[in-house]
Design a protein around this motif. Structure first.
Motif, short mmCIF file in Angstrom:
data_model
loop_
_atom_site.label_atom_id
_atom_site.label_comp_id
_atom_site.label_asym_id
_atom_site.label_seq_id
_atom_site.Cartn_x
_atom_site.Cartn_y
_atom_site.Cartn_z
N ARG A 83 -6.09 -0.22 4.83
CA ARG A 83 -4.75 -0.43 5.36
C ARG A 83 -4.66 -1.70 6.21
O ARG A 83 -4.04 -1.71 7.28
CB ARG A 83 -4.34 0.78 6.21
CG ARG A 83 -4.33 2.08 5.44
CD ARG A 83 -4.25 3.29 6.37
NE ARG A 83 -4.27 4.54 5.62
CZ ARG A 83 -4.51 5.73 6.16
NH1 ARG A 83 -4.77 5.83 7.46
NH2 ARG A 83 -4.50 6.82 5.43
N PHE A 116 -3.83 -3.55 1.77
CA PHE A 116 -2.37 -3.61 1.86
C PHE A 116 -1.92 -3.56 3.31
O PHE A 116 -2.70 -3.24 4.22
CB PHE A 116 -1.74 -2.45 1.07
CG PHE A 116 -1.80 -1.11 1.77
CD1 PHE A 116 -0.74 -0.65 2.55
CD2 PHE A 116 -2.91 -0.29 1.63
CE1 PHE A 116 -0.79 0.58 3.18
CE2 PHE A 116 -2.96 0.94 2.24
CZ PHE A 116 -1.91 1.38 3.03
N ALA A 118 1.58 -1.95 5.37
CA ALA A 118 2.74 -1.09 5.14
C ALA A 118 4.05 -1.87 5.15
O ALA A 118 5.03 -1.44 4.54
CB ALA A 118 2.78 0.01 6.19
N ASN A 120 4.20 -5.17 4.24
CA ASN A 120 3.98 -6.39 3.45
C ASN A 120 3.92 -7.62 4.35
O ASN A 120 4.26 -8.74 3.92
CB ASN A 120 5.07 -6.57 2.39
CG ASN A 120 4.92 -5.60 1.23
OD1 ASN A 120 3.85 -5.47 0.65
ND2 ASN A 120 5.99 -4.90 0.91
N SER A 144 3.15 -3.78 -1.53
CA SER A 144 3.60 -2.39 -1.37
C SER A 144 5.03 -2.27 -1.87
O SER A 144 5.97 -2.80 -1.25
CB SER A 144 3.50 -1.97 0.10
OG SER A 144 2.14 -1.90 0.50
N THR A 146 8.67 -0.82 -2.87
CA THR A 146 9.70 0.12 -2.44
C THR A 146 11.04 -0.38 -2.97
O THR A 146 11.12 -1.48 -3.53
CB THR A 146 9.73 0.27 -0.91
OG1 THR A 146 10.58 1.37 -0.56
CG2 THR A 146 10.24 -0.99 -0.23
N LYS A 174 1.36 -1.81 -5.65
CA LYS A 174 1.10 -0.46 -5.17
C LYS A 174 2.41 0.32 -5.08
O LYS A 174 3.21 0.11 -4.17
CB LYS A 174 0.41 -0.49 -3.80
CG LYS A 174 0.18 0.86 -3.15
CD LYS A 174 -0.54 0.69 -1.82
CE LYS A 174 -0.55 1.96 -0.99
NZ LYS A 174 -1.25 3.07 -1.64
N GLN A 176 3.28 3.61 -4.28
CA GLN A 176 2.74 4.83 -3.71
C GLN A 176 3.67 6.04 -3.85
O GLN A 176 3.22 7.18 -3.79
CB GLN A 176 2.40 4.63 -2.23
CG GLN A 176 3.58 4.34 -1.32
CD GLN A 176 4.07 2.91 -1.40
OE1 GLN A 176 3.34 2.04 -1.82
NE2 GLN A 176 5.32 2.68 -1.01
N PRO A 336 8.44 0.13 3.54
CA PRO A 336 7.90 1.00 2.50
C PRO A 336 7.28 2.23 3.15
O PRO A 336 6.66 2.13 4.21
CB PRO A 336 6.83 0.12 1.83
CG PRO A 336 7.23 -1.28 2.14
CD PRO A 336 7.85 -1.22 3.51
N VAL A 338 4.57 4.08 3.31
CA VAL A 338 3.14 4.15 3.05
C VAL A 338 2.47 4.12 4.42
O VAL A 338 3.00 3.55 5.37
CB VAL A 338 2.69 2.98 2.15
CG1 VAL A 338 3.01 1.64 2.77
CG2 VAL A 338 1.21 3.08 1.80
#
Length: 617
Positions: A83, A116, A118, A120, A144, A146, A174, A176, A336, A338
């Motif tokens: 992360r 990644f 969360a 970006n 990420s 969304t 990604k 998610q 996003p 995540v």
């Protein structure tokens, strides 16, 4: 024939999406041996929630699990999800911790880092990418995905440019929450391949809304080189496409896939039996969640959400909380969902519903997010919300958040050793999760001395005993009020517990409960049952203005005051961890701390007095 490479994510994202990550290492090692012979490009086996859950619930050393994985996987690269500046935790860690963690992960067996952020915000990925590249690892730089007014194809191209400039090896999408449609998958991959023709594009998308197989196929058609799958017995619902199916389809279309689908199915067959052991966590409905296209909550978060709402006694509020997630996400600039922003948004939505007023109680993480301490939100947060959450005095930061952090590793090393750390890996575990790691170290010490059973032994014994027992009469305490309960009849068992018809102080009710007193029903004779013992509440209910309670059930992780301290209204008294977020509890009055009725590590409930403050006269 263009070759498509596959990463299997069964032993990380598969178990995280469907089984709350609660699968023990001993149930994974034999399956891993088969997966290692299948011919995958890599096996994702570590990162995400696995680290936390190993320590917190399974009482396993996550580093030892990784070393065992490496010993078994002789043929395939091991991959982890990282992360960025959050590593495998829920806050930003300073650069010295990031550097040490990435190096140790590599030393213990990780060769591929899928990194990644969360939000970006590539500033939060820079250090991890830099270290991973320096030590010779392969880096997937993640976009990420969304859906929002600001998350356009051009937005993701901008993020990809920044990641390519940082030296990544592979561009990874990604998805998610399973939101990526076939149309957008084609457009996004096509745009990436046109701008970065020499970079492989990797597609990670989940099956929550049943879009994933279509999105993967269209993404490959547009030029994607790599996809993630799981074996069939961990596919579907909020997980990933079944790899056996995708291999068949891709070969039909003329692509080369160098994975042995028969061995892959063998691994899936093995896990069919293993999955039965974790039915307690296997709670998702057997159909797609098309609502995710609106609420965007990822699968791993949904399973945790259900569990956490049960812990708070709010199962009936799930739909209301999910609708509030949509509103909070918009308020916070469309992050996003995540980790950790999924937990930040989800916890805040939960608190908004719990208190019946939006942002009446705000988590520490929400406050830090609004301050800019997690990075740059995709869209600006409205000034009126910033003011409501932070007031007029707290600053908002616009620099790289980690630049505000002091080196931490050496500062806490001695503290970690005193808590029971035996290695550099243990020290890192303590830095990431101090209270959880300390509890694990204490359990490990007792276990090695023969003073503690494996954490799952008691569960197995309890399940066996429950086959022969049924509660018959007991006292139950609800918020300090005590009731006499007699069993009148039994209904259907549920995931929440046992359903009974009871007489509650003489009044017939239908309830779901967990028993306080049981007897072996095979030995019951008429007239032998005696009254149960009285159950008194551990802490009394609040009666005065100085009686301080917690607004939420959770574990006390920090106490900020001592007996005798003078506090002002609004001062932070203690911190409660719930739903993986820290919730500060503030003083409702000014006065002197007269009594502290809790210690760090204890679990508390609402309507229990945790502290007493003598009001100022």
């Amino acid at each position: 024939m263009r070759e498509i490479f596959i990463t299997d994510v069964s032993l990380r994202d598969g178990i995280q999406s469907l089984l709350a990550t609660r699968v023990r290492g001993e149930d994974l090692y034999e399956v891993l041996e088969v997966l290692d012979r299948c011919g995958f490009w890599s096996l994702e086996v570590w990162g995400g929630a696995t680290f936390d859950v190993c320590l917190r619930y399974l009482k396993e050393d996550p580093w030892e699990r990784l070393r065992k994985f490496k010993d078994i996987a002789k043929n395939t690269k091991l991959e982890m999800l990282l992360r960025g500046q959050n590593l495998v935790g829920y806050r930003h860690y300073p650069d010295d911790v990031v550097e040490a963690f990435v190096k140790k992960a590599y030393d213990n067996g990780i060769e591929v880092f899928r990194i990644f952020d969360a939000l970006n915000d590539t500033r939060n990925m820079r250090k991890a990418i830099e270290v991973a590249k320096k030590i010779g690892a392969t880096v997937k730089g993640v976009l990420s995905y969304t859906i929002s007014p600001v998350h356009t194809v051009e937005y993701y191209l901008k993020v990809a440019r920044e990641l390519v400039d940082m030296g990544i090896d592979i561009i990874s999408i990604k998805d998610q929450a399973g939101l990526l449609s076939p149309k957008v998958a084609y457009e996004l991959v096509k745009a990436l391949k046109e701008e970065f023709p020499s970079y492989p594009v990797h597609l990670h998308t989940q099956t929550t809304a049943d879009l994933a197989e279509m999105a993967q196929l269209k993404g490959i058609e547009a030029g994607a080189d790599m996809i993630d799958t799981v074996f069939y017995s961990l596919s579907g619902q909020t997980s990933h496409p079944p790899g056996e199916t995708m291999i068949y389809v891709l070969r039909e279309f003329g692509y080369k896939v160098s994975v042995d689908e028969n061995l892959y199915k063998k691994a899936g067959d093995m896990f069919r039996e293993i999955r039965k052991k974790y039915k307690k966590y296997d709670v998702l409905p057997p159909y797609p969640d098309v609502g995710v296209l609106k609420h965007q909550i990822p699968g791993g978060m949904i399973t945790n959400f259900i569990s956490q709402l049960k812990e708070q006694g709010m199962e009936d509020k799930l739909e209301e909380v999910m609708q509030e997630v949509i509103r909070v996400r918009e308020d916070l600039g469309y992050p996003p969902l995540v980790t950790p922003t999924s937990q930040i948004v989800g916890s805040q939505a939960f608190l908004n519903v719990l208190h019946g007023e939006r942002y009446k109680v705000v988590t520490k993480e929400t406050r830090d997010y609004v301050k800019g301490l997690y990075g740059r939100p995709p869209a600006p947060i409205k000034e009126e919300l910033i003011k409501k959450i932070l007031g007029n005095e707290e600053p908002v930061y616009h620099i790289r958040p980690a630049d505000l952090l002091e080196p931490e590793l050496e500062k806490v090393r001695q503290e970690a050793i005193q808590a029971g750390a035996r290695s550099e890996e243990d020290v890192l575990s303590y830095v990431l999760f101090p209270l959880v790691a300390k509890e694990f170290f204490e359990w490990r010490d007792k276990f090695e001395k023969g003073q503690a059973p494996p954490p799952y032994t008691e569960d197995i014994m309890q399940e066996e005993e429950e086959r022969h027992k049924a509660p018959v009469e007991f006292y139950i305490t609800v918020h300090g009020e005590q009731y006499h309960v007699q069993i009148a009849g039994k209904g259907e068992d549920t995931e929440e517990g046992k359903t009974f018809f009871i007489r509650l102080d003489g009044r017939l009710e239908e309830v779901v409960l967990k028993p306080l007193r049981e007897i072996d029903i095979s030995q019951i004779k008429k007239g032998e049952i005696t009254a149960g013992e009285e159950v008194k509440p551990k802490r009394r209910k609040p009666v005065g203005v100085g009686d301080i309670t917690s607004p939420i059930s959770g574990k006390v992780v920090n106490i900020k005051v001592n007996v005798g301290d003078r506090v002002k209204e609004g001062d932070v008294l203690f911190v409660v961890e719930a739903m993986k977020m820290e919730n500060e509890v503030h003083s409702t009055i000014s006065g002197v701390v007269e009594e502290i009725l809790v210690s760090v590590g204890e679990v508390i409930n609402p309507d229990e007095v945790v502290m007493r403050i003598k009001p100022e006269i």
